[in-house]
Design a protein around this motif. Structure first.
Motif, PDB file in Angstrom:
ATOM      1  N   GLY A  99       0.863  -1.224  -0.168  1.00 19.15           N
ATOM      2  CA  GLY A  99      -0.014  -0.078  -0.073  1.00 19.15           C
ATOM      3  C   GLY A  99       0.830   1.305  -0.012  1.00 19.15           C
ATOM      4  N   LEU A 100       2.136   1.226   0.153  1.00 19.07           N
ATOM      5  CA  LEU A 100       2.811   2.319   0.033  1.00 19.07           C
ATOM      6  C   LEU A 100       3.471   2.635  -1.163  1.00 19.07           C
ATOM      7  N   SER A 101       3.751   3.824  -1.716  1.00 25.34           N
ATOM      8  CA  SER A 101       4.578   4.001  -2.807  1.00 25.34           C
ATOM      9  C   SER A 101       6.153   3.834  -2.663  1.00 25.34           C
ATOM     10  N   ASP A 102       6.661   3.955  -3.963  1.00 25.49           N
ATOM     11  CA  ASP A 102       8.396   3.817  -3.679  1.00 25.49           C
ATOM     12  C   ASP A 102       8.832   4.629  -2.794  1.00 25.49           C
ATOM     13  N   ALA A 103       8.464   6.021  -2.840  1.00 28.86           N
ATOM     14  CA  ALA A 103       9.019   6.979  -2.250  1.00 28.86           C
ATOM     15  C   ALA A 103       8.673   6.654  -0.700  1.00 28.86           C
ATOM     16  N   GLU A 104       7.517   6.499  -0.325  1.00 25.87           N
ATOM     17  CA  GLU A 104       7.167   6.209   1.070  1.00 25.87           C
ATOM     18  C   GLU A 104       8.018   4.824   1.750  1.00 25.87           C
ATOM     19  N   LYS A 105       8.151   3.767   0.818  1.00 23.15           N
ATOM     20  CA  LYS A 105       8.826   2.666   1.594  1.00 23.15           C
ATOM     21  C   LYS A 105      10.130   3.062   1.694  1.00 23.15           C
ATOM     22  N   LYS A 106      10.832   3.889   0.802  1.00 27.73           N
ATOM     23  CA  LYS A 106      12.233   4.210   1.218  1.00 27.73           C
ATOM     24  C   LYS A 106      12.501   4.968   2.321  1.00 27.73           C
ATOM     25  N   LEU A 107      11.425   6.034   2.747  1.00 28.34           N
ATOM     26  CA  LEU A 107      11.733   6.804   3.673  1.00 28.34           C
ATOM     27  C   LEU A 107      11.352   5.856   5.113  1.00 28.34           C
ATOM     28  N   LYS A 108      10.483   4.838   4.836  1.00 26.86           N
ATOM     29  CA  LYS A 108      10.252   3.939   5.925  1.00 26.86           C
ATOM     30  C   LYS A 108      11.700   3.487   6.353  1.00 26.86           C
ATOM     31  N   LEU A 109      12.352   2.811   5.447  1.00 27.68           N
ATOM     32  CA  LEU A 109      13.678   2.189   5.481  1.00 27.68           C
ATOM     33  C   LEU A 109      14.569   2.808   6.263  1.00 27.68           C
ATOM     34  N   VAL A 110      14.576   4.129   5.805  1.00 28.93           N
ATOM     35  CA  VAL A 110      15.493   5.097   6.250  1.00 28.93           C
ATOM     36  C   VAL A 110      15.469   5.109   7.825  1.00 28.93           C
ATOM     37  N   ASP A 111      14.367   5.087   8.382  1.00 26.93           N
ATOM     38  CA  ASP A 111      14.387   5.046   9.830  1.00 26.93           C
ATOM     39  C   ASP A 111      14.555   3.700  10.543  1.00 26.93           C
ATOM     40  N   LEU A 112      14.782   2.688   9.952  1.00 23.93           N
ATOM     41  CA  LEU A 112      14.925   1.363  10.444  1.00 23.93           C
ATOM     42  C   LEU A 112      16.152   0.740  10.433  1.00 23.93           C
ATOM     43  N   THR A 113      16.771  -0.169  11.294  1.00 22.31           N
ATOM     44  CA  THR A 113      17.771  -0.950  11.215  1.00 22.31           C
ATOM     45  C   THR A 113      17.509  -2.200  10.374  1.00 22.31           C
ATOM     46  N   TYR A 114      18.537  -2.921  10.165  1.00 21.03           N
ATOM     47  CA  TYR A 114      18.117  -3.866   9.252  1.00 21.03           C
ATOM     48  C   TYR A 114      17.287  -5.106  10.242  1.00 21.03           C
ATOM     49  N   ARG A 115      17.937  -5.094  11.499  1.00 18.24           N
ATOM     50  CA  ARG A 115      17.058  -6.040  12.122  1.00 18.24           C
ATOM     51  C   ARG A 115      15.420  -5.649  12.586  1.00 18.24           C
ATOM     52  N   ASN A 116      15.271  -4.353  12.547  1.00 13.79           N
ATOM     53  CA  ASN A 116      13.854  -3.789  13.065  1.00 13.79           C
ATOM     54  C   ASN A 116      13.225  -4.130  11.816  1.00 13.79           C
ATOM     55  N   TYR A 117      13.588  -4.043  10.612  1.00 16.35           N
ATOM     56  CA  TYR A 117      12.814  -4.391   9.329  1.00 16.35           C
ATOM     57  C   TYR A 117      12.434  -5.902   9.350  1.00 16.35           C
ATOM     58  N   LEU A 118      13.633  -6.647   9.750  1.00 15.56           N
ATOM     59  CA  LEU A 118      13.400  -8.199   9.475  1.00 15.56           C
ATOM     60  C   LEU A 118      12.353  -8.500  10.566  1.00 15.56           C
ATOM     61  N   ARG A 119      12.389  -7.913  11.660  1.00 20.86           N
ATOM     62  CA  ARG A 119      11.506  -8.137  12.804  1.00 20.86           C
ATOM     63  C   ARG A 119      10.022  -7.654  12.525  1.00 20.86           C
ATOM     64  N   ASP A 120       9.865  -6.325  12.219  1.00 23.25           N
ATOM     65  CA  ASP A 120       8.780  -5.771  12.419  1.00 23.25           C
ATOM     66  C   ASP A 120       7.870  -5.699  11.345  1.00 23.25           C
ATOM     67  N   TYR A 121       8.306  -5.833  10.028  1.00 22.87           N
ATOM     68  CA  TYR A 121       8.043  -5.746   8.785  1.00 22.87           C
ATOM     69  C   TYR A 121       7.908  -7.268   8.122  1.00 22.87           C
ATOM     70  N   ALA A 122       9.122  -7.783   8.041  1.00 14.91           N
ATOM     71  CA  ALA A 122       9.086  -9.150   7.312  1.00 14.91           C
ATOM     72  C   ALA A 122       8.717 -10.098   8.254  1.00 14.91           C
TER      73      ALA A 122
END
Length: 673
Positions: A270-293
């Motif tokens: 549901g997020l655009s390319d720009a919105e996804k990238k900005l989300k990633l900017v504020d995450l560590t890799y571990r947080n992305y894997l835990r909270d999103y994946a």
């Protein structure tokens, strides 16, 4: 990796061979840290590093003295073994300066009677490049390069071993000429001037070595995270269901990881390319894997060291945006546009965005080869090579590096202790450079100075710098690392297990790998599994548990310096025994030599999101810190906040241009009160 003493060997000292002598083995300790001792207050006005770096809060107090620098002949440092890198003698004076005690006694200044057109502080790649560029522009100049170590090259260090009279060459730090196609024009020109033709490595590097011997990448799953130690051997550099099925990882976690690796979903629907990238900017890799994946804890633990050897810390601190750009597992399903560099990615990732160079541009002694070739251009009669093909077998005569009458002199074991313009006047045409040698402080004078040392040391050497500039320099504290070179009797166990590299999911060491298969200039890499070989092991000492990696630097560095060589040796032997035991490896008889290259100030800390919120728009601490000050300029890879050889060379070029009165646009844009 662990930044403490929690690692417990599985095998006994006897099984590991701790009771056997290896080549020039020595158990003298590294530096120990006295708990609870605070930095001497008030001794360095305006130099409270703890305020800005948060890491200097204990005084070094080595109970076994400062003389231990490894074992072997100090007249030829590359062949010394034991605990090397930043040795105790090399660290003694810098730590006294840091702790505010060096000048507390009656330090007489002895005039050396020397005047140089340029003094360079630091004999690493950046310092030697600074000398080279200045000499190129001023052929008649007199230049002195000072360094606190007993060897040149900084982290670009050569390690030699001589099993049964056969020469084995390894590297103790800076590895390779990485992605040379995207190096700056000035850095490329230096390589060309030195006669380094990177295309020659197409032949010198045996690119079919692993394929010919059917060797694979692997992950060693450790018993403290999983039911048992388990070696997961990859196929085509990828883990498979077959390689994980007996690992002890739960079936659900195996399925989750393989989905993440092979066919990740869109974890940000549901997020655009720009919105996804900005989300990633504020995450560590571990947080992305835990909270999103939504990866289970087993997968997070399995991947913790995934980024350790390349970036200096684990996935708990490495940014998700840079993980996406590096094509790490878990992002393909986001379908993000990668046609051009993304502004919030780290500097090296942006520079190397479109690079596709193979990782083969490697002298047997790593980037020490660049340093030796620079010396060959600058200092006659040292035995330094004049061509890249001479480099591997060229043996430096260290007694010829600092010879009166030479235009360029390299003075080792001589830490700089103060740099100040004559009379404290920044407008003076003369700079006083004080250095410590053989128990005395000497003063030489210079028309120009390049500070190519660790940038965090500069405020201790130049206390009259503006406060804002000191803060910028202190911010650039480097990541602690250990590179060990282990000489093995043979590599039969690696061949039996069909591996050339492994990543440990936990433990003292995060990587063990066979040395790179380079043969050139009369030097021959091991051709047969029954021949001796070098194994490279990496320990990233930044303590885990900090989303800002700067938080783990201090604890990791203190633990690193507190360790005796014996402890490094024990955990190294144990992890190799666990990894290779099923292939018939016996650490007691198969390990014949060990050099532990200890770098308390190792990788330059590269700015990255989410922790470096000032990146990329600034103001950047490195830019504030590296501003020229009178007749003094600042180099080293720290000043570029990139831990790469080209960054060290670029910093040298900039610093020398600034001496020549050619300020950069960024220099003009950054006011320093």
């Amino acid at each position: 990796m662990s930044g403490d003493n929690s690692y417990e060997p599985v095998y006994s000292d006897r099984e590991l061979g701790m009771d056997r002598r290896i080549s020039r083995r020595d158990f003298l300790d590294g530096m120990a840290v006295a708990a609870g001792a605070l930095v001497a207050g008030g001794a360095l006005s305006g130099c409270a590093a703890g305020k800005y770096g948060g890491i200097h809060n204990e005084v070094v107090n080595p109970p076994d003295g400062w003389k231990y620098a490894g074992t072997g002949d100090p007249a030829y440092p590359p062949a010394m073994q034991g605990l090397r890198g930043s040795t105790n003698p090399a660290m003694q004076i810098p730590h006294k300066l840091r702790d505010g005690v060096f000048w507390s006694g009656d330090q007489k200044i002895n005039a050396s009677g020397e005047h140089y057109d340029l003094v360079v502080v630091g004999a690493g790649i950046s310092g030697l490049s600074s000398a080279y560029f200045f000499h190129q522009q001023n052929p008649n100049a007199k230049i002195l390069v000072l360094d606190n170590h007993d060897d040149f090259g900084g982290h670009a260090r050569r390690n030699e071993f001589h099993p049964d009279g056969k020469l084995l060459i390894g590297y103790g730090g800076s590895q390779s000429i990485e992605d040379p196609t995207v190096w700056s024009p000035n850095a490329k020109k230096l390589l060309a001037d030195l006669g380094i033709e990177v295309k020659k490595f197409d032949k010198y590097y045996d690119q079919d070595f692993n394929k010919r011997w059917k060797l694979n990448d692997s992950v060693f799953m450790t018993r403290d995270m999983f039911p048992n130690d388990y070696l997961a051997v990859m196929k085509d550099d990828t883990l498979t269901a077959e390689s994980l099925k007996s690992s002890g990882m739960s079936p659900a976690a195996q399925a989750a990881y393989l989905q993440l690796q092979d066919k990740p979903g869109d974890y940000m629907p549901g997020l655009s390319d720009a919105e996804k990238k900005l989300k990633l900017v504020d995450l560590t890799y571990r947080n992305y894997l835990r909270d999103y994946a939504k990866m289970p804890e087993e997968v997070l633990n399995f991947m913790q060291t995934f980024t350790s050897d390349e970036w200096g810390f684990g996935i708990d601190a490495f940014g998700a945006i840079d993980s996406w750009a590096s094509e790490y597992p878990g992002f393909e399903g986001l379908k993000l546009d990668n046609s051009k560099p993304y502004k919030y990615c780290g500097p090296t990732i942006q520079i190397q965005w479109d690079a596709d160079d193979p990782y083969i541009y490697h002298f047997p002694d790593g980037n020490n080869g660049i340093c030796k070739l620079i010396i060959g251009q600058l200092i006659p009669g040292t035995g330094a090579p004049r061509t890249m093909d001479e480099e591997p077998l060229a043996k430096i005569d260290y007694s010829k590096l600092d010879v009166a009458g030479n235009a360029v002199r390299l003075r080792l074991n001589s830490p700089c202790v103060r740099v100040q313009h004559e009379g404290g006047n920044i407008g003076s045409k003369t700079v006083n450079v004080d250095f410590y040698r053989n128990g005395k402080v000497y003063r030489c004078t210079a028309g120009n100075v390049v500070m190519a040392c660790y940038n965090t040391m500069v405020p201790y050497l130049m206390q009259d710098l503006p406060q804002q500039q000191k803060e910028g320099l202190f911010y650039g504290t480097k990541l602690p690392i250990i590179y060990a070179m282990v000489q093995l009797r043979n590599w039969r166990a690696w061949e039996q297990l069909k591996i050339y590299h492994t990543r440990f999911t936990s433990g003292d060491w995060c990587v063990a790998e066979l040395d790179y298969p380079v043969s050139m200039g009369g030097y021959e890499f091991s051709k047969d599994p029954d021949q001796p070989i070098l194994v490279h092991m990496i320990r990233m000492a930044t303590a885990p548990g900090y989303e800002n990696p700067r938080g783990g630097i201090g604890p990791g560095r203190r633990e690193l310096f507190a360790r005796p060589f014996e402890r490094y040796e024990r955990t190294l032997r144990d992890q190799l025994a666990r990894l290779l035991g099923a292939g018939g490896f016996d650490p007691a008889k198969d390990i014949q030599g060990i050099t532990v290259n200890r770098w308390g100030h190792g990788y330059a800390l590269e700015y990255g999101r989410p922790w470096a919120t000032f990146w990329p728009d600034g103001p950047l601490p490195s830019v504030i810190g590296r501003q020229p000050y009178g007749r003094v300029t600042i180099a080293n890879s720290d000043s570029q906040n990139r831990a790469y050889a080209d960054a060290a060379i670029d910093a040298a070029w900039r610093a020398v241009q600034e001496l020549e009165g050619k300020p950069s646009a960024e220099q003009q844009a950054v006011p320093v009160p």
